[in-house]
Design a protein around this motif. Structure first.
Motif, PDB file in Angstrom:
ATOM      1  N   UNK A  12       0.817  -1.222   0.000  1.00 45.78           N
ATOM      2  CA  UNK A  12       0.000   0.000   0.000  1.00 45.78           C
ATOM      3  C   UNK A  12       0.844   1.263   0.000  1.00 45.78           C
ATOM      4  N   UNK A  13       1.844   1.323   0.881  1.00 45.55           N
ATOM      5  CA  UNK A  13       2.641   2.534   1.006  1.00 45.55           C
ATOM      6  C   UNK A  13       3.514   2.829  -0.191  1.00 45.55           C
ATOM      7  N   UNK A  14       3.675   1.870  -1.095  1.00 42.87           N
ATOM      8  CA  UNK A  14       4.471   2.064  -2.301  1.00 42.87           C
ATOM      9  C   UNK A  14       3.597   2.344  -3.523  1.00 42.87           C
ATOM     10  N   UNK A  15       2.414   1.725  -3.570  1.00 36.20           N
ATOM     11  CA  UNK A  15       1.513   1.924  -4.711  1.00 36.20           C
ATOM     12  C   UNK A  15       0.780   3.263  -4.612  1.00 36.20           C
ATOM     13  N   UNK A  16       0.265   3.586  -3.443  1.00 35.72           N
ATOM     14  CA  UNK A  16      -0.605   4.757  -3.314  1.00 35.72           C
ATOM     15  C   UNK A  16       0.024   6.076  -3.755  1.00 35.72           C
ATOM     16  N   UNK A  17       1.311   6.366  -3.441  1.00 35.52           N
ATOM     17  CA  UNK A  17       1.868   7.649  -3.894  1.00 35.52           C
ATOM     18  C   UNK A  17       1.994   7.752  -5.410  1.00 35.52           C
ATOM     19  N   UNK A  18       2.085   6.619  -6.099  1.00 37.74           N
ATOM     20  CA  UNK A  18       2.199   6.660  -7.558  1.00 37.74           C
ATOM     21  C   UNK A  18       0.874   7.017  -8.229  1.00 37.74           C
ATOM     22  N   UNK A  19      -0.248   6.734  -7.572  1.00 42.31           N
ATOM     23  CA  UNK A  19      -1.549   6.887  -8.221  1.00 42.31           C
ATOM     24  C   UNK A  19      -1.869   8.336  -8.612  1.00 42.31           C
ATOM     25  N   UNK A  20      -1.633   9.346  -7.743  1.00 42.50           N
ATOM     26  CA  UNK A  20      -1.913  10.722  -8.181  1.00 42.50           C
ATOM     27  C   UNK A  20      -1.070  11.157  -9.385  1.00 42.50           C
ATOM     28  N   UNK A  21       0.175  10.654  -9.465  1.00 45.59           N
ATOM     29  CA  UNK A  21       1.040  11.003 -10.601  1.00 45.59           C
ATOM     30  C   UNK A  21       0.504  10.348 -11.869  1.00 45.59           C
ATOM     31  N   UNK A  22       0.108   9.078 -11.753  1.00 44.20           N
ATOM     32  CA  UNK A  22      -0.489   8.390 -12.899  1.00 44.20           C
ATOM     33  C   UNK A  22      -1.740   9.118 -13.370  1.00 44.20           C
TER      34      UNK A  22
END
Length: 340
Positions: A12-22
């Motif tokens: 979770x802590x690695x995937x979630x920050x990428x989502x707003x950039x995507x």
């Protein structure tokens, strides 16, 4: 070549920050694919990206204490993780050959993905969800962090872009909860014992405080009967609850910390690993929180009443709300893909 492929470590802590950039890249017309565990597929699709399920996914877990049973389970977890990472490297290589993306965005925890991209001559951008880690990382590095939360022992050059906090839009809880609210969350990786949670229950029972506890790996039933002002669930809508929270008792993971800062919530810190301890030291030094030592209730009440902490939090919150971090990160990615 077209679009971007994101390769987070599947937690979770690695995937979630990428989502707003995507989401920003998709809104700008860039195709985005993300290779992650199947449980993240709906969240990836929710930002308009294409989810590419990893062939294998390992358990992400760290025990609350060390004993023969925990050591045996941890050995199985680590073995499964190694198998899953090898499978991910193969999946990445096939994906990169088929898609020829403009750039690959890689979590430092999965370096084999970067190696596969470089073999094909595809630009690599590193994406660290917490600290900048080693200055030896080659090329452009995006860091999901405010610069003042980084350990001071490293000096980083212009290749490092501190673009955090990268947070999903906040949801609000309604109605408001009575009294001051203590939110307790040890994160999704590091398990805590029933004793840890029961000690908090005992301190806050029959007080004016409302307590909400996310027990994670521990079944709430193991805590026994709870007083009326305490609720325990394996999972709680943390970001939404933080808008109502008076004090946040947290492990000090970067996502949790920056969600709290965005809502100007003082933190009572109970870190479990070296990275979290480093973040905790920075937060204490900046008067944004305090380490949990001794009575949780006494520490929470002191934090809630401390005007210096309140002032420091409000200053950071203003900066966070003024920033456009996801757009900045997306723009940096596009520039890196173009070699500019």
């Amino acid at each position: 070549m077209a679009g971007f492929v994101f390769v987070p470590y599947s937690a979770d802590g690695h995937v979630h920050p990428m989502l707003p950039v995507a989401a920003e890249l998709v809104a700008a017309g860039e195709p985005v694919r993300m290779i992650a565990g199947a449980r993240f597929a709906a969240r990836i699709a929710g930002v308009g990206a294409s989810a590419v399920p990893a062939d294998r996914e390992s358990e992400v877990w760290s025990p609350p204490r060390w004993g023969p049973g925990e050591l045996a389970r941890l050995a199985r977890v680590r073995s499964g993780r190694a198998v899953a990472l090898r499978a991910l490297a193969r999946r990445c290589a096939a994906e990169f050959r088929a898609r020829r993306p403009a750039a690959v965005v890689v979590d430092p925890a999965v370096p084999a993905a970067a190696k596969a991209a470089r073999r094909l001559g595809i630009p690599v951008v590193w994406f660290s969800p917490t600290h900048a880690r080693s200055p030896r990382l080659a090329g452009t590095v995006l860091v999901n962090s405010l610069p003042e939360l980084q350990p001071r022992r490293h000096r980083f050059g212009h290749r490092f872009h501190f673009v955090g906090p990268l947070l999903a839009p906040a949801q609000r809880c309604a109605p408001s909860l009575p009294g001051p609210l203590l939110l307790v969350s040890p994160g999704t990786v590091f398990a805590r014992t029933a004793t840890f949670f029961r000690s908090i229950v005992e301190e806050f029972a029959d007080s004016e405080w409302t307590v909400r506890m996310a027990t994670g790996h521990l079944a709430p039933a193991e805590l026994g009967p709870l007083p009326d002002n305490v609720l325990a669930r394996r999972w709680l809508p943390q970001r939404a609850l933080l808008a109502e929270t008076t004090v946040f008792l947290t492990h000090g993971g970067m996502n949790s910390v920056q969600e709290a800062l965005a809502e100007a919530v003082p933190m009572l810190l109970a870190p479990r690993n070296r990275e979290q301890r480093a973040t905790a030291r920075r937060l204490v030094g900046l008067e944004l929180g305090a380490r949990l030592r001794g009575s949780a209730r006494q520490a929470a009440e002191q934090l809630a009443a401390d005007p210096r902490t309140r002032s420091a939090l409000e200053e950071v919150q203003v900066r966070i709300r003024r920033g456009d971090t996801a757009r900045l990160a997306a723009r940096t990615l596009v520039q890196a893909a173009r070699g500019s």
